[in-house]
Design an enzyme around this catalytic site. Structure first.
Site, short mmCIF file in Angstrom:
data_model
loop_
_atom_site.label_atom_id
_atom_site.label_comp_id
_atom_site.label_asym_id
_atom_site.label_seq_id
_atom_site.Cartn_x
_atom_site.Cartn_y
_atom_site.Cartn_z
N LEU A 126 24.69 -15.02 -9.71
CA LEU A 126 23.36 -15.22 -10.64
C LEU A 126 23.25 -16.72 -10.92
O LEU A 126 22.21 -17.53 -10.93
CB LEU A 126 23.11 -14.71 -11.93
N THR A 128 25.94 -20.71 -10.97
CA THR A 128 27.14 -21.22 -11.00
C THR A 128 27.22 -22.46 -11.61
O THR A 128 26.24 -23.61 -11.29
CB THR A 128 27.42 -21.78 -9.47
N ALA A 129 28.15 -22.71 -12.59
CA ALA A 129 28.16 -23.85 -13.41
C ALA A 129 29.38 -24.57 -13.37
O ALA A 129 30.43 -24.35 -12.42
CB ALA A 129 27.73 -23.68 -14.94
N ALA A 132 32.49 -21.87 -14.73
CA ALA A 132 32.53 -20.56 -14.58
C ALA A 132 31.19 -20.15 -13.45
O ALA A 132 30.37 -20.92 -13.44
CB ALA A 132 32.60 -19.72 -15.37
N GLN A 133 31.38 -19.03 -12.78
CA GLN A 133 29.92 -18.53 -12.38
C GLN A 133 29.73 -17.04 -12.61
O GLN A 133 30.61 -16.53 -13.21
CB GLN A 133 30.02 -18.44 -10.62
N VAL A 134 28.57 -16.74 -12.66
CA VAL A 134 28.14 -15.47 -13.40
C VAL A 134 27.65 -14.58 -12.28
O VAL A 134 26.59 -14.68 -11.47
CB VAL A 134 27.20 -15.62 -14.55
N LYS A 148 31.31 -13.21 -16.18
CA LYS A 148 31.46 -14.72 -16.24
C LYS A 148 32.75 -14.78 -15.78
O LYS A 148 33.86 -14.47 -16.46
CB LYS A 148 31.22 -15.33 -17.56
N ASP A 288 25.80 -26.83 -26.75
CA ASP A 288 25.36 -27.18 -25.26
C ASP A 288 23.90 -26.77 -25.10
O ASP A 288 23.99 -25.76 -24.16
CB ASP A 288 26.37 -26.69 -24.38
#
Length: 918
Positions: A126, A128-129, A132-134, A148, A288
């Site tokens: 859904l 990607t940061a 992590a990615q979700v 996550k 954040d």
């Protein structure tokens, strides 16, 4: 990461930093030779080029730099559009990690295969940061969730990036000293690693959800309840987090939001309210808030969904209160509260520039603006910064190079870095959504609630409401019980009472809090504004000069102060000023009514007094000089002594009485953290309109005027501008123990009480404050003879007495050989309000202020007392204190207070007499 990879990564970061820095520095030079019509295009191309450079490197390196890019992408309020447009990609759309890596991490962390854990698992993430990615998935029990998963090796990358970021910040601070971001990067280095443990994030999510009542339908704290959603935590490990799935639209998906009919203004305001609740009420907040960490629920009423609580900051109760106080001080323009809030949070400044500090604070809490106004904002900030640099340069006597390298901040607490980041991110979020948010209106109720919650927890709920020192007498023990009763009835906010009997301290009590928005407890050394109580101090200074042989009571004021002897004032003598018969009772009234701030201009007020025409002949009628008295005395004091008013105060009373740091008329820099804040008892103000005028007061100071002043004066006299002003009739700041010691010396004809007299085990000890203000001496008049200049007052070394005149009591009260210098039957002696017993016997003297604060002494019974208050009650509270103390000591109650007590029933809330003002 091998050392080769680390080195390459570090070199790429530093190389880009240098390239961007040099590009903008060269652009500044080229701009000087560029036509005005082409300058905008020149800068726009540079922004576009450098934004692309930055984005490309961030995407390549990932890690911490993604976090930096996400932060920058939200600052649409200050950054050029090119940066915002390009860096927005970093909010949730980085290149995903391979699915194989994701599977390995899940299997390792959860100890089971994905087939056993999930009925379904979407291969495409859904989002990607940086860390992590979700992925969306369905658990084996059918529950819809998001998973996550932390990137492989990201911990080592983040820790290395922090070192690189620290190095770059150090370099920037060296190259451009005015941009020293070291406190910020230091705090980030401390907090960022916590984001790498998803167990911490899971617990943070639970706490914030519980604090905001996201899973509760209760009406607890309904006034400040927020309408946001937070996913429920299903399970967590260090590198995997499973959360409840919530169907929502991304905050930066403008088209979808518009199609759903979402009110963006209301949406951003609710997010702001949620953060105000977290910061000011809970003291635990997400650090954040960039757009990628929000969704908007698809189901009406389209609530904000808060995500990602990895970087979450906790605040101590004291820091939370200090931040709330800082916010409200900025909103109210209260310099004193602002500076004291800095002291409470550990923020130390190297110089005293309160106006500039307030301007910076106002910029920090300013309203958000749409992104298209970023250029105007930056221009305004640059202009303001240049203006502040000029003030700094003049203040510190620095050249341009030195001022750029001067850091006005001496200590910057790391705990407020994340708070500052959140406020900036919220403003950037508002700008990127093209809405205006008035932060003062939205955040005020939350800041007020945390302070008032603590303030309103009076003695019934606060066992420390009375300062923790042993009672010195049975009288003090009973007094404390009365104060608790008054506190529970909301008649006392903060109070100090100190009393001497026969040369010894028998009462020394401090209780309550420093202000309506300041829940810190009142201390023995807290400084209270006492209004007209200062008249008794100013009058004492004149008598001290008489005692020193510098002037005489029957001297004409015009002979001492040549500019004064005009416009029919040539016959006014010193004793006319002291006994309120100079005929200048309404002087300054019109001027101060039109412009109250003129009271803070000492020289202007002296000039106005010197040019005023009296209403009556001197000695003809005695009428209270409520403001003019101070400037009349002050002008005489300075011209007779050729010294500054405050120098004489220090020399005559402060040093001999050993009350350094606890008695001022016009506070110096450095004492702001000890100041009590004024507020009004609105119930009593309403009653004032029902009372009759008092004939002894000047026409410009009748009940209606008092009522209006009582409701407006706190706002004026809470400002640093007013508190630093020398207003000798209305602006003393003192502790009760310092004021009581002054009157204890007066009651003993000027004999200073011995050091052991104040043996109360209070901390800090009376007279222990090292701060002693220094004031420049007045330049001698050209007409002044050399011999006169050489005969300046020498500081007395014998601190056992402050007056040598054995009949000084007669002088204070205007009796005996001084009787001809006062008006027969008048209320005032020579500078002091006479006090009579119920039977009409003259028993003592003193002065009370508009808010009820009082200094008084009974000559016959060798008794002195001081009461200081910050809730303006006009005499009722003070009367109850005086009634109890005098009754316990079996001494007569002064008639001024008796006129209250005869009308006060046992009911605390009963109607009170006219204001006690003398």
């Amino acid at each position: 990461m091998g050392w080769g990879s680390i080195y390459k990564r570090r070199m790429k970061v530093f190389a880009l930093a240098v390239v961007i820095y040099l590009d903008y520095k060269s652009l500044q030079l080229r701009e000087k030779w560029t036509k005005n019509s082409k300058k905008a295009d020149l800068w726009e191309k540079a922004h576009e080029c450098n934004a692309k450079r930055l984005l490309n490197l961030i995407v390549e390196l990932e890690g911490l730099w993604v976090k930096l890019g996400q932060y920058l992408s939200t600052r649409a309020d200050v950054l050029p559009p090119a940066y915002i447009r390009l860096l927005k990609q970093l909010q949730d759309s980085l290149p995903p990690r391979p699915l194989k890596e994701v599977r390995q991490t899940i299997n390792k962390e959860l100890g089971k295969s994905m087939d056993n854990l999930f009925l379904s698992f979407d291969n495409a993430p859904l989002a990607t940061a940086s860390i992590a990615q979700v992925h969306r998935a369905t658990l084996s029990d059918g529950q819809e969730v998001v998973v996550k998963v932390q990137h492989e090796g990201i911990k080592e990358i983040i820790l290395e990036d922090l070192k690189n970021a620290k190095s770059i910040v150090d370099w920037i601070a060296w190259a451009e000293p005015q941009y020293n971001f070291n406190p910020m990067i230091d705090e980030w280095c401390k907090e960022a690693p916590k984001e790498l443990d998803f167990n911490i994030e899971a617990e943070n999510t639970r706490i914030v959800s519980r604090n905001l009542g996201c899973k509760s339908n209760s009406e607890v704290n309904n006034i400040n309840r927020v309408e946001v959603l937070i996913p429920e935590v299903i399970l967590s490990t260090e590198r995997v987090l499973v959360l409840e799935y919530m169907d929502g639209v991304r905050l930066n998906d403008s088209e979808s939001l518009q199609a759903m009919g979402v009110d963006k203004q209301k949406l951003v305001e609710e997010i702001t309210r949620a953060y105000a609740h977290q910061i000011y009420v809970d003291g635990f907040f997400n650090g954040d808030p960039h757009p990628g960490n929000f969704l908007v629920s698809k189901a009406p009423p389209h609530h904000p969904i808060l995500l990602d609580f990895g970087l979450t900051k906790g605040l101590s109760p004291s820091l939370k209160q200090a931040l709330a106080k800082m916010f409200l001080a900025s909103a109210e323009g209260d310099h004193v509260a602002l500076l004291s809030s800095f002291a409470e949070m550990g923020l130390k400044l190297r110089l005293d520039l309160p106006e500039q500090v307030m301007e910076i604070s106002n910029v920090f809490f300013r309203n958000s603006t749409p992104a298209n106004e970023a250029q105007q904002n930056m221009k305004a900030f640059a202009e303001q910064r240049n203006k502040n640099l000029k003030v700094l340069q003049e203040k510190m006597n620095l050249n341009k190079k030195e001022v750029k390298r001067f850091n006005p901040v001496d200590a910057f607490p790391g705990d407020i870095i994340i708070f500052s980041r959140v406020i900036n991110l919220l403003r950037g979020l508002s700008s990127s959504m093209d809405v205006r948010v008035v932060y003062v209106d939205i955040m005020r109720p939350f800041a007020e609630s945390v302070l008032q919650c603590n303030v309103n927890r009076g003695p019934a709920f606060n066992t420390n409401w009375i300062h923790d020192t042993p009672a010195l007498s049975n009288t003090e023990d009973k007094l404390r019980k009365l104060l608790i009763e008054l506190g529970n009835a909301d008649k006392v906010l903060g109070i100090q009472v100190c009393a001497y009997k026969d040369g010894e301290v028998i009462i020394d009590t401090a209780a309550g809090v420093l202000g309506r928005y300041d829940p810190r407890p009142v201390q023995p050394d807290s400084l209270f504004p006492v209004f007209s109580v200062s008249k008794g101090i100013t009058a004492g200074m004149l008598h001290w000069l008489v005692d020193q042989g510098k002037l005489k009571l029957d001297d004409k004021v015009g002979n001492i102060w040549p500019e004064f002897g005009t416009n029919g004032k040539d016959q006014i003598k010193v004793h006319h000023v002291l006994n309120h018969t100079s005929g200048l009772h309404n002087a300054m009234a019109d001027l101060t009514r039109e412009n109250p701030l003129v009271m803070a201009d000492w020289d202007e007020c002296l000039n106005c007094i010197a040019n005023t025409t009296p209403e009556t002949e001197p000695g003809h009628i005695q009428q209270y000089h409520y403001l003019s008295f101070g400037w009349l005395c002050g002008g005489i004091i300075e011209h007779a002594s050729t010294k500054k008013f405050q120098e004489i105060l220090e020399e005559a009373f402060v040093r001999p009485l050993n009350i350094d740091g606890e008695l001022y008329i016009g506070i110096p820099p450095g004492v702001e953290s000890r100041l009590a804040t004024l507020t009004s008892d609105m119930d009593e103000i309403k009653k004032l309109s029902e009372m009759a005028n008092r004939p002894e007061l000047p026409s410009s100071f009748q009940v209606q005027d008092v009522s209006q002043m009582a409701s407006t004066l706190p706002a004026l006299f809470n400002t640093l501008f007013a508190r630093r002003a020398i207003i000798p009739a209305a602006n003393a700041h003192c502790s009760a123990r310092a004021l009581a010691r002054y009157y204890a010396a007066l009651v003993d004809r000027g004999t200073v009480p011995p050091p052991h007299a104040h043996s109360s085990p209070t901390h800090p000890r009376l007279g222990s404050h090292p701060h002693t203000p220094k004031f420049p001496s007045l330049k001698p008049s050209k007409k002044q003879k050399k011999s006169d200049r050489l005969s300046e007052i020498v500081i007395a070394k014998d601190y056992t007495r402050i007056f040598g005149n054995a009949r000084i009591h007669d002088a204070f009260m205007g009796v005996g050989e001084y009787e001809d210098l006062v008006l027969s039957g008048g209320q005032f002696g020579l500078g002091f309000k006479r006090s009579y017993s119920e039977g009409g016997e003259l028993i003592g003297f003193g002065h009370s202020g508009m808010g009820g604060s009082t200094g008084y002494c009974d000559v016959k019974n060798r008794f002195a007392i001081a009461v200081t208050l910050n809730k303006m009650n006009f005499g009722g509270v003070t009367a109850k204190v005086m009634k109890l103390v005098c009754s316990e000591l079996d001494i007569p109650l002064p008639a001024d207070f008796y006129r209250f007590t005869e009308r006060i029933s046992d009911d605390i809330d009963s109607n009170l007499a006219a204001p006690l003002i003398n």
